[in-house]
Write an enzyme that holds these catalytic residues in place. Structure first.
Site, PDB file in Angstrom:
ATOM      1  N   GLY A 373       0.816  -1.202   0.000  1.00  0.00           N
ATOM      2  CA  GLY A 373       0.000   0.000   0.000  1.00  0.00           C
ATOM      3  C   GLY A 373       0.846   1.245   0.000  1.00  0.00           C
ATOM      4  N   PRO A 374       0.223   2.405  -0.175  1.00  0.00           N
ATOM      5  CA  PRO A 374       0.960   3.674  -0.217  1.00  0.00           C
ATOM      6  C   PRO A 374       1.561   4.018   1.138  1.00  0.00           C
ATOM      7  CG  PRO A 374      -1.411   4.058  -0.265  1.00  0.00           C
ATOM      8  CD  PRO A 374      -1.221   2.576  -0.394  1.00  0.00           C
ATOM      9  N   PRO A 375       2.491   4.962   1.173  1.00  0.00           N
ATOM     10  CA  PRO A 375       3.115   5.349   2.447  1.00  0.00           C
ATOM     11  C   PRO A 375       2.102   5.949   3.401  1.00  0.00           C
ATOM     12  CG  PRO A 375       4.387   6.166   0.572  1.00  0.00           C
ATOM     13  CD  PRO A 375       3.096   5.668   0.023  1.00  0.00           C
ATOM     14  N   GLY A 376       2.321   5.698   4.693  1.00  0.00           N
ATOM     15  CA  GLY A 376       1.529   6.355   5.712  1.00  0.00           C
ATOM     16  C   GLY A 376       0.214   5.689   6.053  1.00  0.00           C
ATOM     17  N   VAL A 377      -0.047   4.477   5.554  1.00  0.00           N
ATOM     18  CA  VAL A 377      -1.326   3.824   5.866  1.00  0.00           C
ATOM     19  C   VAL A 377      -1.211   2.880   7.056  1.00  0.00           C
ATOM     20  CG1 VAL A 377      -2.196   4.013   3.519  1.00  0.00           C
ATOM     21  CG2 VAL A 377      -0.879   1.997   4.167  1.00  0.00           C
ATOM     22  N   GLY A 378      -0.009   2.757   7.653  1.00  0.00           N
ATOM     23  CA  GLY A 378       0.129   1.996   8.883  1.00  0.00           C
ATOM     24  C   GLY A 378       0.653   0.594   8.719  1.00  0.00           C
ATOM     25  N   LYS A 379       1.450   0.338   7.678  1.00  0.00           N
ATOM     26  CA  LYS A 379       1.941  -1.018   7.453  1.00  0.00           C
ATOM     27  C   LYS A 379       2.900  -1.448   8.567  1.00  0.00           C
ATOM     28  CE  LYS A 379       3.558  -0.017   3.346  1.00  0.00           C
ATOM     29  NZ  LYS A 379       3.082   1.372   3.231  1.00  0.00           N
ATOM     30  N   THR A 380       3.888  -0.604   8.862  1.00  0.00           N
ATOM     31  CA  THR A 380       4.881  -0.969   9.882  1.00  0.00           C
ATOM     32  C   THR A 380       4.269  -1.006  11.265  1.00  0.00           C
ATOM     33  OG1 THR A 380       6.606   0.076   8.525  1.00  0.00           O
ATOM     34  CG2 THR A 380       7.131  -0.368  10.828  1.00  0.00           C
ATOM     35  N   SER A 696      -4.567   2.546 -18.603  1.00  0.00           N
ATOM     36  CA  SER A 696      -5.878   2.721 -17.971  1.00  0.00           C
ATOM     37  C   SER A 696      -6.557   4.030 -18.331  1.00  0.00           C
ATOM     38  CB  SER A 696      -5.739   2.609 -16.447  1.00  0.00           C
ATOM     39  OG  SER A 696      -4.887   3.615 -15.948  1.00  0.00           O
ATOM     40  N   LYS A 739      -7.892   3.740  -6.831  1.00  0.00           N
ATOM     41  CA  LYS A 739      -8.507   4.725  -7.730  1.00  0.00           C
ATOM     42  C   LYS A 739      -9.851   5.201  -7.200  1.00  0.00           C
ATOM     43  CE  LYS A 739      -6.210   3.005 -11.906  1.00  0.00           C
ATOM     44  NZ  LYS A 739      -6.376   2.318 -13.191  1.00  0.00           N
TER      45      LYS A 739
END
Length: 805
Positions: A373-380, A696, A739
């Site tokens: 996912g994109p940065p800052g979504v809480g993966k770590t 797309s 999107k």
């Protein structure tokens, strides 16, 4: 014959003062290879070639004077090809004092340098060089500065003689000389200078400049000699220290024997006790016993002793059989996950499923998850929360920019300073064999001549193979099957297919506006207020203000920038309190300007001047989804299609395919076929400095071109995505989740998607898609029926269309 031989071997001596002789107008030149002759110096020359011997014989018949001139060629192989240009211009007159022919084939000539000369012109080259010369005067005058320089030169030279162990006669000779030129030349001969440097010194005319240059070279030589002696003293000291250590260790061995320790090393005995107290697998125990026996036989002063001891220490510190007990209370785990993270229902469901299976089957292999996912979504942070929920240790390994395979598998012990790889190092740090491993930024692994780290991870991230993972340093199998591996990535395209196939990919899309408001209220605000020393009695941030922050000051998939803006508000409140304000501060939407300045983002749809030729597409980026505008305009011309906006090859091909489709289906689209030969069309995708690519945008390209040609306006409240074909089909694309969220952030609630992407929409959370209208056309014509207004937008557009025809 005997008398002739004695005559050839007789020594010829003279008693003439050479310095009193006048410089002849034409002088025979003897080339010198590899050294420079100075005035005032005298030493023997060995002459072997027939040309030089003839020159010496001819000089003996005359005034015994020859020109001693250095050459620029110093290699023996180059001497035979000597030319006039290879002779240096400045040399010395040499006076022949003595000649000996004792050795067959060679002349031994004693020569002294008298005066410095300069070659004016070479007049003969055979059988040897003869040239017109002129004297270079060596004039000096008494001065205080000159005397000081001579004194300094003599002092430093005496120091050099002492350090290098040169004959003391050199120092006495130098002190007896008064001529600055002769003093400089004598010092120069003892400095082991290159021929080029010695020639430069010979060519210097001013005596003070000459003294300065020789002093500089003498200082360099002194520094080199002093440094060399320091190194030698250091080496001798180290050797003496090693010999002393060796002697003391032998004494220590004797003392141990007297104490009844039977010669066994204390360190080895302690290691045996430590290994006896530690549980090890059977195979590891065999390796340890073998290494302990080897360690006993190695002298402690040997470098191999340190290598072997470090190896045993690593084995001792690793958690071969130590594990933590998982918390298998599903209700508690669910409440912990809900407390730490808002949303992310799919991931929470996957974690609870893993705990449920673990509760039923304890020996199951650890899963290999990949949060994409994109940065800052809480993966770590989600990985940390999982470890906390499961009562496991958490270890994070940053893989961004790692290019060396040894970072994963370690170095072999044959290398100096070898260490295990990051996997084994992290297990030592965790002290358990079942931690949660966070492999952060796995999509940013590199590869070069040192190997491919992603290939080394293939074994690590395979549940069927990692039970026998072997690090190059340990060379022992370590069971990684109990480890829970979680990888994170911003994009999956850069991950090699074999590696991606070993992981279960869980996509984390961006957050919606309500989710960001809830996250800010539950987590971010409290965290920043505590970091800035604030409490609820100092600051109240309204939900409307948070929503305005999201819409007007941040535009991202995650919440990092939102947290930064909240931190800026907290800093502003802290500054007010520092100035004496004590009452509670209520921050609403109208107060944001005070703390954050003007609004940074405006609704993109409202910022556009809408009309024919403008369509709204949907794009995927590594930082989340976003809307993309496609603009088209027409003008009188010959049918040229122009594409701008820093488009990639695939996107350019989509525009060309859209143009070709419209021309081939002009009648079905109610377009006059003749118009294409009368107009030029320009397609532009704004944000021209940002590279764009991918198929797309095909539907948006068709809609924009049909709109500008027919004058029918594309509905501004509708966004679209999809790949097109020349036959008119609308094909599926990726990144639908991102999107859709990007369109919602832009305020769009109606979208046109390929029919085969309907399954992707069903995976989006119900509360996100319930208020969105989705259309799923099969063909381009069906999409245009949804996208285009039913009439010409204005009389002006209609008139422009007629003029183009």
């Amino acid at each position: 014959m005997e008398k002739e031989k004695q005559k050839e071997q007789q020594q010829i001596e003279t008693r003439v003062d050479p310095t009193s002789l006048a410089v002849p107008e034409i002088l025979s030149i003897l080339p010198l290879h590899g050294f420079v002759f100075y005035p005032g110096m005298g030493f023997p020359l060995q002459v072997g070639d027939e040309t030089s011997k003839q020159l010496i014989d001819d000089a003996l018949l005359g005034e015994r004077m020859i020109g001693l001139v250095s050459t620029r060629k110093i290699e023996p192989k180059d001497i035979e090809n000597l030319t006039e240009d290879d002779l240096c211009r400045v040399g010395v007159i040499g006076y022949i004092h003595k000649i000996s022919k004792e050795r067959e084939g060679y002349y031994h000539v004693i020569v002294s340098g008298t005066k410095k000369i300069e070659i004016v012109k070479v007049v003969e080259s055979t059988p040897y060089y003869r040239a017109t010369v002129r004297e270079v005067p060596m004039v000096f005058h008494e001065s205080q500065q000159g005397q000081a320089m001579i004194l300094s030169l003599r002092t430093q030279f005496a120091r050099l003689v002492q350090l290098m162990g040169l004959p003391r006669e050199l120092d006495f000779t130098l002190k007896s000389l008064d001529n600055p030129f002769h003093i400089s030349y004598l010092v120069s001969t003892q400095l082991n200078l290159k021929v080029e440097v010695e020639q430069e010194i010979l060519e210097i005319k001013d005596f003070e400049e000459l003294l300065k240059r020789v002093m500089l070279e003498l200082s360099k030589r002194l520094e080199t000699v002093e440094t060399s002696q320091k190194i030698q003293e250091s080496v001798k000291k180290d050797i003496s220290g090693q010999q002393r250590e060796f002697f003391l260790r032998h004494q220590l061995e004797s003392i141990r024997k007297e104490l009844g320790e039977d010669g066994e090393k204390v360190e080895v005995k302690e290691l045996r006790e430590q290994f006896a107290a530690k549980k090890l697998p059977e195979e590891v125990q065999k390796v340890v016993e073998k290494e302990l026996v080897r360690l006993e036989r190695i002298s402690p002063s040997s470098p191999e002793y340190v290598v072997s001891r470090n190896y045993l220490d690593w084995i001792l510190d690793l958690p071969w059989l130590e594990s933590t007990t998982d918390t298998l209370d599903l209700d508690k785990a669910e409440s912990d996950l809900e407390r730490d993270h808002y949303g992310l229902k799919k991931i929470k469901k996957r974690i609870l499923e893993f705990l449920a299976v673990r509760k039923l089957k304890e020996d199951m292999h650890g899963p290999i998850l990949c949060f994409s996912g994109p940065p800052g979504v809480g993966k770590t942070s989600l990985g940390q929360s999982i470890a906390k929920t499961m009562n496991r240790e958490f270890v994070r390994i940053a893989l961004g920019g790692v290019r060396d395979e040894a970072e994963i598998r370690g170095h072999r012990r044959t290398y100096i300073g070898a260490l295990p790889g990051r996997i084994i190092q992290s297990l030592k740090k965790a002290k358990t064999n079942n931690p949660v491993f966070m492999l952060d930024e796995i999509d940013k692994l590199g590869n070069d001549f040192r190997g491919d780290p992603s290939s080394a991870l293939l074994e690590v991230l395979d549940p069927e193979q990692n039970a026998t993972f072997t690090d190059h340093y340990l060379d022992i199998e370590f069971d990684l099957s109990k480890v829970m591996f979680i990888a994170t990535a911003n994009m999956l395209d850069t991950i090699p297919d074999p590696l991606r196939d070993r992981m279960e990919v869980v996509e984390l899309s961006g957050y919606t506006l309500p989710e960001k408001v809830a996250i800010a209220r539950r987590h971010l605000l409290a965290k920043q207020m505590e970091a800035h020393g604030l409490s609820e009695e100092n600051l109240v941030l309204e939900d409307e203000a948070i929503a305005s922050l999201v819409e007007s000051y941040t535009r991202e998939a995650g919440v990092r920038n939102l947290e930064r803006e909240i931190a800026a508000i907290c800093r502003g409140i802290a500054a007010e309190m520092a100035r004496g304000r004590t009452e509670k501060r209520l921050v609403g939407p109208d107060d944001l300007y005070t703390f954050l300045g003007p609004v940074r983002f405006f609704p993109e749809i409202k910022a556009r001047s809408w009309g024919p030729g403008l369509a709204t597409g949907l794009a995927w980026t590594p930082v989340g989804g976003k809307i993309l505008f496609v603009e088209s305009s027409k003008m009188k011309g010959t049918g040229v299609l122009t594409l701008t906006g820093k488009l990639g090859e695939v996107m350019k091909e989509s525009a060309t395919a859209a143009h070709s489709y419209i021309r081939s289906h002009a009648k079905r689209l109610d377009i006059d076929e003749k118009i294409f030969s009368k107009i030029d069309i320009h397609v532009h995708v704004p944000a021209g400095a940002i590279p764009k690519d991918g198929p797309s945008a095909g539907v948006a390209m068709v809609a924009s071109l049909v709109s500008v040609i027919t004058g029918r306006v594309v509905r501004p409240e509708v966004a679209m995505t999809g790949e097109i074909t020349l036959r008119g089909d609308v094909l599926p694309v990726g990144g639908i989740n991102e999107k859709v969220l990007g369109a919602l952030r832009a305020g769009i609630r109606e979208m046109v998607l390929p029919v085969l992407n309907e399954k992707d929409v069903l995976e989006i959370q119900e509360d996100i898609r319930k208020d969105v209208i989705f259309h799923y056309p099969h063909t381009i014509e069906e999409a245009l029926e949804i996208l285009l207004e039913k009439r010409v937008d204005s009389k002006k557009d209609f008139q422009m269309n007629k003029e183009s025809e």
